[in-house]
Design a protein around this motif. Structure first.
Motif, mmCIF file in Angstrom:
data_model
loop_
_atom_site.group_PDB
_atom_site.id
_atom_site.type_symbol
_atom_site.label_atom_id
_atom_site.label_comp_id
_atom_site.label_asym_id
_atom_site.label_seq_id
_atom_site.Cartn_x
_atom_site.Cartn_y
_atom_site.Cartn_z
ATOM 1 N N VAL A 1 0.835 -1.150 0.132
ATOM 2 C CA VAL A 1 -0.121 0.187 -0.071
ATOM 3 C C VAL A 1 1.010 1.414 0.084
ATOM 4 O O VAL A 1 2.099 1.054 0.457
ATOM 5 N N PHE A 2 0.160 2.280 -0.340
ATOM 6 C CA PHE A 2 1.071 3.630 -0.068
ATOM 7 C C PHE A 2 0.187 4.539 0.642
ATOM 8 O O PHE A 2 -0.981 4.696 0.762
ATOM 9 N N ALA A 3 0.877 5.527 1.088
ATOM 10 C CA ALA A 3 0.252 6.770 1.960
ATOM 11 C C ALA A 3 0.823 7.897 1.189
ATOM 12 O O ALA A 3 2.098 7.972 1.069
ATOM 13 N N SER A 4 -0.045 8.985 1.205
ATOM 14 C CA SER A 4 0.096 10.262 0.578
ATOM 15 C C SER A 4 -0.252 11.216 1.831
ATOM 16 O O SER A 4 -1.234 11.485 2.474
ATOM 17 N N GLU A 5 0.872 12.102 2.098
ATOM 18 C CA GLU A 5 0.622 12.884 3.302
ATOM 19 C C GLU A 5 1.305 14.379 3.056
ATOM 20 O O GLU A 5 2.653 14.275 2.481
ATOM 21 N N GLY A 6 0.703 15.514 3.261
ATOM 22 C CA GLY A 6 1.269 16.767 3.147
ATOM 23 C C GLY A 6 2.620 16.802 4.172
ATOM 24 O O GLY A 6 2.266 16.557 5.357
ATOM 25 N N LEU A 7 3.849 17.621 3.750
ATOM 26 C CA LEU A 7 4.860 17.587 4.745
ATOM 27 C C LEU A 7 5.382 19.119 4.540
ATOM 28 O O LEU A 7 6.598 19.220 3.915
ATOM 29 N N GLY A 8 4.852 20.074 4.948
ATOM 30 C CA GLY A 8 5.207 21.401 4.777
ATOM 31 C C GLY A 8 5.195 21.778 3.385
ATOM 32 O O GLY A 8 4.222 21.493 2.768
ATOM 33 N N ALA A 9 6.480 22.204 2.983
ATOM 34 C CA ALA A 9 6.375 22.602 1.233
ATOM 35 C C ALA A 9 6.481 21.517 0.429
ATOM 36 O O ALA A 9 6.535 21.485 -0.718
ATOM 37 N N ARG A 10 6.736 20.214 1.079
ATOM 38 C CA ARG A 10 7.040 19.179 0.308
ATOM 39 C C ARG A 10 5.714 18.130 0.585
ATOM 40 O O ARG A 10 4.763 18.245 1.433
ATOM 41 N N HIS A 11 5.601 17.024 -0.229
ATOM 42 C CA HIS A 11 4.547 16.061 -0.114
ATOM 43 C C HIS A 11 5.261 14.615 0.060
ATOM 44 O O HIS A 11 6.325 14.366 -0.906
ATOM 45 N N LEU A 12 4.908 13.960 1.125
ATOM 46 C CA LEU A 12 5.510 12.724 1.406
ATOM 47 C C LEU A 12 4.502 11.525 0.522
ATOM 48 O O LEU A 12 3.344 11.666 0.607
ATOM 49 N N LEU B 1 4.745 7.450 0.911
ATOM 50 C CA LEU B 1 5.074 6.482 1.403
ATOM 51 C C LEU B 1 4.909 4.913 0.804
ATOM 52 O O LEU B 1 3.492 4.679 0.989
ATOM 53 N N LEU B 2 5.904 4.157 0.270
ATOM 54 C CA LEU B 2 5.450 2.903 -0.188
ATOM 55 C C LEU B 2 5.798 1.962 1.101
ATOM 56 O O LEU B 2 6.915 1.697 1.145
ATOM 57 N N LEU B 3 4.885 1.190 1.257
ATOM 58 C CA LEU B 3 4.947 0.245 2.274
ATOM 59 C C LEU B 3 5.018 -1.245 1.807
ATOM 60 O O LEU B 3 4.017 -1.666 0.801
ATOM 61 N N TYR B 4 5.971 -1.942 2.037
ATOM 62 C CA TYR B 4 6.034 -3.388 1.543
ATOM 63 C C TYR B 4 5.911 -4.404 2.886
ATOM 64 O O TYR B 4 6.327 -4.016 3.850
ATOM 65 N N LEU B 5 5.656 -5.808 2.365
ATOM 66 C CA LEU B 5 5.503 -6.542 3.402
ATOM 67 C C LEU B 5 6.853 -7.422 3.307
ATOM 68 O O LEU B 5 7.210 -7.850 2.267
ATOM 69 N N ALA B 6 7.090 -7.782 4.331
ATOM 70 C CA ALA B 6 8.439 -8.686 4.499
ATOM 71 C C ALA B 6 8.452 -9.640 5.539
ATOM 72 O O ALA B 6 8.076 -9.245 6.567
ATOM 73 N N ARG B 7 8.271 -10.838 5.069
ATOM 74 C CA ARG B 7 8.051 -11.818 5.995
ATOM 75 C C ARG B 7 9.194 -13.121 6.167
ATOM 76 O O ARG B 7 9.088 -13.785 7.496
ATOM 77 N N ASP B 8 10.140 -12.609 5.688
ATOM 78 C CA ASP B 8 11.586 -13.390 5.878
ATOM 79 C C ASP B 8 12.758 -12.497 5.595
ATOM 80 O O ASP B 8 12.706 -11.574 4.656
ATOM 81 N N TRP B 9 13.793 -12.482 6.451
ATOM 82 C CA TRP B 9 14.584 -11.903 6.325
ATOM 83 C C TRP B 9 15.912 -12.611 7.091
ATOM 84 O O TRP B 9 15.896 -13.568 7.575
ATOM 85 N N GLN B 10 17.166 -12.092 6.682
ATOM 86 C CA GLN B 10 18.424 -12.758 7.197
ATOM 87 C C GLN B 10 19.021 -12.035 8.492
ATOM 88 O O GLN B 10 19.250 -10.659 8.242
ATOM 89 N N GLY B 11 19.122 -12.437 9.684
ATOM 90 C CA GLY B 11 19.593 -11.692 10.739
ATOM 91 C C GLY B 11 18.583 -11.253 11.667
ATOM 92 O O GLY B 11 17.508 -11.746 11.410
ATOM 93 N N GLU B 12 19.075 -10.857 12.916
ATOM 94 C CA GLU B 12 18.129 -10.411 13.938
ATOM 95 C C GLU B 12 18.010 -8.948 13.907
ATOM 96 O O GLU B 12 19.089 -8.259 14.123
ATOM 97 N N PRO B 13 16.834 -8.313 14.030
ATOM 98 C CA PRO B 13 16.831 -6.726 13.810
ATOM 99 C C PRO B 13 17.391 -6.242 15.277
ATOM 100 O O PRO B 13 17.088 -6.782 16.363
ATOM 101 N N GLU B 14 18.068 -5.154 15.282
ATOM 102 C CA GLU B 14 18.671 -4.333 16.154
ATOM 103 C C GLU B 14 18.523 -3.035 16.086
ATOM 104 O O GLU B 14 18.438 -2.534 14.782
ATOM 105 N N ALA B 15 18.122 -2.202 16.979
ATOM 106 C CA ALA B 15 17.916 -0.853 17.097
ATOM 107 C C ALA B 15 19.188 0.150 16.937
ATOM 108 O O ALA B 15 19.754 0.394 17.693
ATOM 109 N N ARG B 16 19.340 0.377 15.674
ATOM 110 C CA ARG B 16 20.732 0.800 15.254
ATOM 111 C C ARG B 16 20.679 2.624 15.039
ATOM 112 O O ARG B 16 21.620 3.246 15.295
ATOM 113 N N HIS B 17 19.665 2.813 14.580
ATOM 114 C CA HIS B 17 19.236 4.181 14.503
ATOM 115 C C HIS B 17 17.915 4.524 15.175
ATOM 116 O O HIS B 17 17.350 5.737 14.673
ATOM 117 N N ALA B 18 17.605 3.825 16.069
ATOM 118 C CA ALA B 18 15.926 3.960 16.691
ATOM 119 C C ALA B 18 16.147 4.037 18.267
ATOM 120 O O ALA B 18 17.176 3.249 18.698
#
Length: 136
Positions: free
Chosen positions: A75-86, A88-105
């Motif tokens: 799905v996508f979302a469309s949202e005003g963001l000040g002078a720009r417009h966002l 957002l393209l959302l993808y589903l991911a059901r498998d990956w390699q590695g264990e997620p860790e909060a590197r930038h969060a």
């Protein structure tokens, strides 16, 4: 000098584990919308394919590897963001390699889709919850 595009193209992943939970991350202090919970992802660079951007961003943010052929556009979302417009393209991911860790969060949480409704989320992310409830 090239002017900045009025459209900000962003990709995100709804990473779904074997228990049907979705991964969200909390935006760190010092960033716009600090403290809000979001789907991991980021900006698409000029000339970059959305799937390549998502693979790069997820590796940078979470330290896990996604494969382009295992991503499902959702799905996508469309949202005003000040002078720009966002856009957002959302993808589903059901498998990956590695264990997620909060590197930038500040933090990570695995939640059932309905539990996302109780979180403070950016305006573009919140409307995607209903779709996730139907897909997971």
């Amino acid at each position: 000098m090239l002017s900045e595009s009025p459209i900000l193209l962003v990709v995100a992943a709804a990473m779904i584990d074997g228990q049907g939970r979705v991964l969200v991350q909390q935006r760190p202090e010092g960033k716009p919308m600090a403290g809000l919970w979001e789907f991991p992802g980021g900006k698409v660079e000029p000339g970059e394919l959305p799937e390549a951007a998502l693979i790069r961003e997820i590796h940078e943010e979470l330290g896990v590897a996604l494969a382009a052929d295992r991503l499902t556009p959702a799905v996508f979302a469309s949202e005003g963001l000040g002078a720009r417009h966002l856009l957002l393209l959302l993808y589903l991911a059901r498998d990956w390699q590695g264990e997620p860790e909060a590197r930038h969060a500040s933090a990570l949480q695995w939640l059932q889709p309905g539990e996302l409704r109780g979180l403070a989320m950016p305006p573009a992310d919140a409307p995607l919850i209903g779709l996730l409830e139907r897909l997971v």
